[in-house]
Write an enzyme that holds these catalytic residues in place. Structure first.
Site, PDB file in Angstrom:
ATOM      1  N   MET A  83     -30.946 -36.096 -24.253  1.00 51.36           N
ATOM      2  CA  MET A  83     -31.029 -37.554 -24.157  1.00 51.36           C
ATOM      3  C   MET A  83     -31.489 -38.096 -25.501  1.00 51.36           C
ATOM      4  O   MET A  83     -32.517 -37.667 -26.024  1.00 51.36           O
ATOM      5  CB  MET A  83     -32.011 -37.944 -23.051  1.00 51.36           C
ATOM      6  CG  MET A  83     -32.031 -39.409 -22.693  1.00 51.36           C
ATOM      7  SD  MET A  83     -33.122 -39.685 -21.265  1.00 51.36           S
ATOM      8  CE  MET A  83     -32.907 -41.446 -21.044  1.00 51.36           C
ATOM      9  N   HIS A  84     -30.729 -39.024 -26.068  1.00 45.96           N
ATOM     10  CA  HIS A  84     -31.109 -39.491 -27.402  1.00 45.96           C
ATOM     11  C   HIS A  84     -30.700 -40.928 -27.711  1.00 45.96           C
ATOM     12  O   HIS A  84     -31.145 -41.488 -28.697  1.00 45.96           O
ATOM     13  CB  HIS A  84     -30.456 -38.584 -28.456  1.00 45.96           C
ATOM     14  CG  HIS A  84     -28.973 -38.793 -28.589  1.00 45.96           C
ATOM     15  ND1 HIS A  84     -28.082 -38.233 -27.709  1.00 45.96           N
ATOM     16  CD2 HIS A  84     -28.248 -39.509 -29.476  1.00 45.96           C
ATOM     17  CE1 HIS A  84     -26.854 -38.599 -28.061  1.00 45.96           C
ATOM     18  NE2 HIS A  84     -26.929 -39.368 -29.118  1.00 45.96           N
ATOM     19  N   ARG A  85     -29.838 -41.546 -26.906  1.00 45.35           N
ATOM     20  CA  ARG A  85     -29.254 -42.836 -27.304  1.00 45.35           C
ATOM     21  C   ARG A  85     -30.294 -43.947 -27.336  1.00 45.35           C
ATOM     22  O   ARG A  85     -31.172 -44.046 -26.470  1.00 45.35           O
ATOM     23  CB  ARG A  85     -28.109 -43.212 -26.368  1.00 45.35           C
ATOM     24  CG  ARG A  85     -26.899 -42.339 -26.548  1.00 45.35           C
ATOM     25  CD  ARG A  85     -25.649 -42.992 -25.993  1.00 45.35           C
ATOM     26  NE  ARG A  85     -24.495 -42.151 -26.246  1.00 45.35           N
ATOM     27  CZ  ARG A  85     -23.780 -42.164 -27.357  1.00 45.35           C
ATOM     28  NH1 ARG A  85     -24.089 -43.000 -28.333  1.00 45.35           N
ATOM     29  NH2 ARG A  85     -22.742 -41.362 -27.501  1.00 45.35           N
ATOM     30  N   ARG A 117     -36.109 -38.466 -31.407  1.00 45.78           N
ATOM     31  CA  ARG A 117     -36.288 -39.849 -30.934  1.00 45.78           C
ATOM     32  C   ARG A 117     -36.882 -39.866 -29.530  1.00 45.78           C
ATOM     33  O   ARG A 117     -37.799 -40.649 -29.238  1.00 45.78           O
ATOM     34  CB  ARG A 117     -34.936 -40.579 -30.948  1.00 45.78           C
ATOM     35  CG  ARG A 117     -34.996 -41.966 -30.281  1.00 45.78           C
ATOM     36  CD  ARG A 117     -33.602 -42.567 -30.165  1.00 45.78           C
ATOM     37  NE  ARG A 117     -33.142 -43.092 -31.427  1.00 45.78           N
ATOM     38  CZ  ARG A 117     -31.860 -43.271 -31.744  1.00 45.78           C
ATOM     39  NH1 ARG A 117     -30.916 -42.926 -30.888  1.00 45.78           N
ATOM     40  NH2 ARG A 117     -31.510 -43.791 -32.906  1.00 45.78           N
ATOM     41  N   ASP A 156     -26.688 -37.970 -22.306  1.00 44.85           N
ATOM     42  CA  ASP A 156     -26.088 -39.254 -22.680  1.00 44.85           C
ATOM     43  C   ASP A 156     -25.217 -39.094 -23.924  1.00 44.85           C
ATOM     44  O   ASP A 156     -24.789 -40.068 -24.534  1.00 44.85           O
ATOM     45  CB  ASP A 156     -27.139 -40.351 -22.868  1.00 44.85           C
ATOM     46  CG  ASP A 156     -28.174 -40.035 -23.944  1.00 44.85           C
ATOM     47  OD1 ASP A 156     -28.026 -39.013 -24.651  1.00 44.85           O
ATOM     48  OD2 ASP A 156     -29.148 -40.812 -24.075  1.00 44.85           O
TER      49      ASP A 156
END
Length: 234
Positions: A83-85, A117, A156
């Site tokens: 998950m990074h967006r 992030r 994501d």
């Protein structure tokens, strides 16, 4: 200007990538679309010149890598999570994902290579992780190795939606929309963002057939692109 992966659209303008996709497509002389849906998206924006449906070079890379990807002999079934967006970095969304992971961890080991992030967001906002361990990021080969033997992947990422589809591993995309709708239509991918939706999607994915048809070409995309560019410049 030539654009590979031309015509991908999530129709979610919160994504910086979506702005870039639209901009570069309208500037490009050659547009190499990965699918017929991508070609249709371009047509809907009155882009018809220089458009070629060639599949996606990701397929070429995956076919080259496939013999090198080993099988993981896992003691328990596991789920891979990424998950990074930027648009997902809200306390509500991140908490919903970890709440879902807490539930599915009763049946699956959670393997979560964490993007910097996400790790920073969790720490800064004191998001409850329910003892889900955030691991260090892994390289491309390690990720494909983990994915190939997983029960399910939650992500994501755009690229992982294709990679899981190619490897016939079900995917749950932690978003409300995807620029790769072909993966959903063939049955390889499901969209979910709320806790109960994620849990339901994971449960459905684990018992569903994996005999879907891969929609992004047969591994000759780079050759097609090179041939078209050569003809265009000669």
């Amino acid at each position: 200007i030539a654009h590979i992966e031309a015509g991908f659209r999530s129709f979610d303008r919160r994504m910086p990538e979506e702005h870039n996709r639209v901009l570069i497509d309208h500037l490009s002389d050659l547009l190499f679309a990965p699918s017929y849906i991508a070609v249709k998206n371009l047509m809907n924006e009155n882009i018809t010149r220089g458009v070629y449906m060639v599949g996606n070079p990701i397929t070429d890379a995956l076919m080259w890598m496939l013999p090198k990807i080993r099988k993981v002999e896992a003691e328990h079934p596991y789920a891979v999570v990424t998950m990074h967006r930027a648009e997902n970095m809200t306390p509500r969304v991140v908490s919903s994902v970890f709440d879902a992971l807490d539930i599915i961890s009763d049946d699956l080991t959670i393997v979560f290579p964490a993007h910097p992030r996400l790790r920073k967001f969790v720490e800064d906002n004191k998001i409850p992780t329910h003892d889900i361990k955030l691991q260090q990021p892994v390289d491309y080969m390690e990720m494909l190795t983990l994915v190939r033997s997983a029960d399910v992947v939650l992500t994501d990422s755009g690229g992982l939606q294709e990679e899981t589809c190619f490897l016939h591993v079900p995917c749950v995309t932690l978003r409300l929309s995807t620029e790769r709708p072909e993966t959903v239509s063939v049955g390889a991918n499901r969209l979910a963002l709320e806790t109960d939706e994620i849990v339901r999607a994971v449960n459905e994915a684990r018992v569903s057939s994996r005999n879907w048809e891969y929609p992004y070409g047969s591994g000759d995309s780079a050759k097609k692109i090179a041939t078209i560019i050569q003809e265009w410049i000669s």
